[in-house]
Design an enzyme around this catalytic site. Sequence first.
Site, mmCIF file in Angstrom:
data_model
loop_
_atom_site.group_PDB
_atom_site.id
_atom_site.type_symbol
_atom_site.label_atom_id
_atom_site.label_comp_id
_atom_site.label_asym_id
_atom_site.label_seq_id
_atom_site.Cartn_x
_atom_site.Cartn_y
_atom_site.Cartn_z
ATOM 1 N N GLY A 10 0.826 -1.214 0.000
ATOM 2 C CA GLY A 10 0.000 0.000 0.000
ATOM 3 C C GLY A 10 0.851 1.250 0.000
ATOM 4 N N GLY A 30 -0.476 4.809 -0.893
ATOM 5 C CA GLY A 30 -1.581 5.408 -0.140
ATOM 6 C C GLY A 30 -1.112 6.399 0.916
ATOM 7 N N SER A 86 -7.763 -0.410 12.261
ATOM 8 C CA SER A 86 -8.462 0.855 12.439
ATOM 9 C C SER A 86 -9.207 0.847 13.768
ATOM 10 C CB SER A 86 -9.470 1.004 11.306
ATOM 11 O OG SER A 86 -10.510 1.878 11.673
ATOM 12 N N SER A 87 -9.441 2.042 14.306
ATOM 13 C CA SER A 87 -10.163 2.127 15.578
ATOM 14 C C SER A 87 -11.639 1.745 15.424
ATOM 15 C CB SER A 87 -10.052 3.541 16.161
ATOM 16 O OG SER A 87 -10.596 4.477 15.270
ATOM 17 N N CYS A 88 -12.130 1.600 14.183
ATOM 18 C CA CYS A 88 -13.550 1.241 14.014
ATOM 19 C C CYS A 88 -13.814 -0.236 14.306
ATOM 20 C CB CYS A 88 -14.057 1.622 12.640
ATOM 21 S SG CYS A 88 -13.398 0.578 11.360
ATOM 22 N N TYR A 119 -16.144 -3.154 6.927
ATOM 23 C CA TYR A 119 -14.708 -2.864 7.016
ATOM 24 C C TYR A 119 -14.149 -3.347 8.358
ATOM 25 C CZ TYR A 119 -10.440 -0.030 7.321
ATOM 26 O OH TYR A 119 -9.136 0.386 7.478
ATOM 27 N N LYS A 141 -11.136 -6.074 9.187
ATOM 28 C CA LYS A 141 -9.924 -5.737 9.951
ATOM 29 C C LYS A 141 -9.798 -6.632 11.193
ATOM 30 C CE LYS A 141 -7.745 -3.145 7.407
ATOM 31 N NZ LYS A 141 -6.382 -3.577 7.008
ATOM 32 N N PRO A 149 -4.641 2.192 14.361
ATOM 33 C CA PRO A 149 -4.572 3.654 14.420
ATOM 34 C C PRO A 149 -5.954 4.295 14.507
ATOM 35 C CG PRO A 149 -3.700 2.816 12.313
ATOM 36 C CD PRO A 149 -4.358 1.669 13.022
ATOM 37 N N THR A 150 -6.001 5.463 15.119
ATOM 38 C CA THR A 150 -7.212 6.270 15.144
ATOM 39 C C THR A 150 -7.390 6.953 13.785
ATOM 40 O OG1 THR A 150 -8.371 7.892 16.484
ATOM 41 C CG2 THR A 150 -6.056 8.348 16.015
ATOM 42 N N ASN A 151 -8.334 7.895 13.654
ATOM 43 C CA ASN A 151 -8.548 8.582 12.367
ATOM 44 C C ASN A 151 -7.268 9.312 11.949
ATOM 45 O OD1 ASN A 151 -11.150 8.021 13.503
ATOM 46 N ND2 ASN A 151 -12.042 9.444 12.029
ATOM 47 N N HIS A 160 -12.590 10.947 4.212
ATOM 48 C CA HIS A 160 -12.888 11.139 5.628
ATOM 49 C C HIS A 160 -13.148 12.631 5.891
ATOM 50 C CE1 HIS A 160 -10.986 7.117 6.035
ATOM 51 N NE2 HIS A 160 -11.948 6.990 6.923
ATOM 52 N N ARG A 206 -14.083 13.001 17.367
ATOM 53 C CA ARG A 206 -13.085 12.158 16.709
ATOM 54 C C ARG A 206 -11.677 12.590 17.152
ATOM 55 N NH1 ARG A 206 -17.097 9.859 15.794
ATOM 56 N NH2 ARG A 206 -17.912 9.056 13.829
#
Length: 325
Positions: free
Chosen positions: A24, A27, A121-123, A150, A154, A177-179, A193, A223
């Site tokens: 990646g 990105g 991701s934190s989600c 998603y 993850k 990681p967070t946002n 985002h 956030r």
Amino acid sequence: MPLSATGWELGRPLTRDARVFVAGSSGLVGSAVVRHLRAAGFTDVVGVRSAQVDLRDADATARFLDETRPAVVVDAAARVGGIAANAARPVEFLHDNLRIQANLLDAAHAADVERLLLLGSSCIYPKYAEQPIREDSLLTGALEPTNDAYAIAKIAGIMGVQSYRREYGRAWISAMPTNLYGPGDNFDLETSHVLPALIRKFHSARVAGDPTVTVWGTGTPRREFLHVDDLASACLHLLEHYDDPAPINVGVGEDVPIADLASLVARTVGFEGEIVYDTSRPDGTPRKLLDVSRLQALGWKPTIGLAEGLASTYRWFLEQQAASR
Ligand code: GDP
């Protein structure tokens, strides 16, 4: 130096001539990791564009890893997007991410990759997890529906890493990681985002002289925002200091309401009009502030504050606009 359960020497710097493959690498996250590793003295950092090797293709991924033979892999390859993209395209967010992760982990195992860091991701955490969110709240409650596909992919990635540790003794790890934001972000209004979307909206409104800017939702969700260069530095720190099956949170330990972020972006770009809220758009999860005490205990903390990071990201956005004209 202390040894982890897999026999990894904790605190030993990675050899600077070790081959590191950053999946990646074009990105937001991957490009920051490549920049950071090179700046830290790594001489053999390999990236690959999805046009060259499609990581959703198991054979292509296995062939590439077999030819490249990296000592270290950082998995920053993912299909990602903001709240609207996640809600509109759950099939792609689920299946592309499941495939990329399974292909990479299997190929890395076949190529005998010593050290691997998978980024999530934190989600992944429950919608109503206790705040700040500790790593052990994983799988203790229902997910936020706007990005559950998603999140499930993850969570499967974390389980992939844990399974390779358990079954084959691999010193592989995962970090959540967070946002994130920073140079290289996606500024497309429908798929991005919130932070890059607001930079674009407020900038366009100032240039056009529009009296208002529309922000989605109520402005009350909170956030946490981490600059991607800080994440890249945390990735190297974790590769050198962390070896445990549990995912580890990467964040700044503070969050802001979306309304405050909007005011900060307005000030940064010089927009003086009115901010209006479109409550027909979803808020998503009310809050997702990460508990970062485990990471801090390993001796890492972020260095880029939100106002500073926003200003430099806005400068990058302006340079890109100038270059594309
Ligand atoms: P999330 O953290 O997964 O919810 O993803 P986002 O970064 O897309 O959205 C964060 C919050 O910002 C949500 O409450 C959105 O409704 C809100 N938001 C406000 N304006 C925008 C916008 O223009 N784009 C996006 N993506 N989110 C926005």
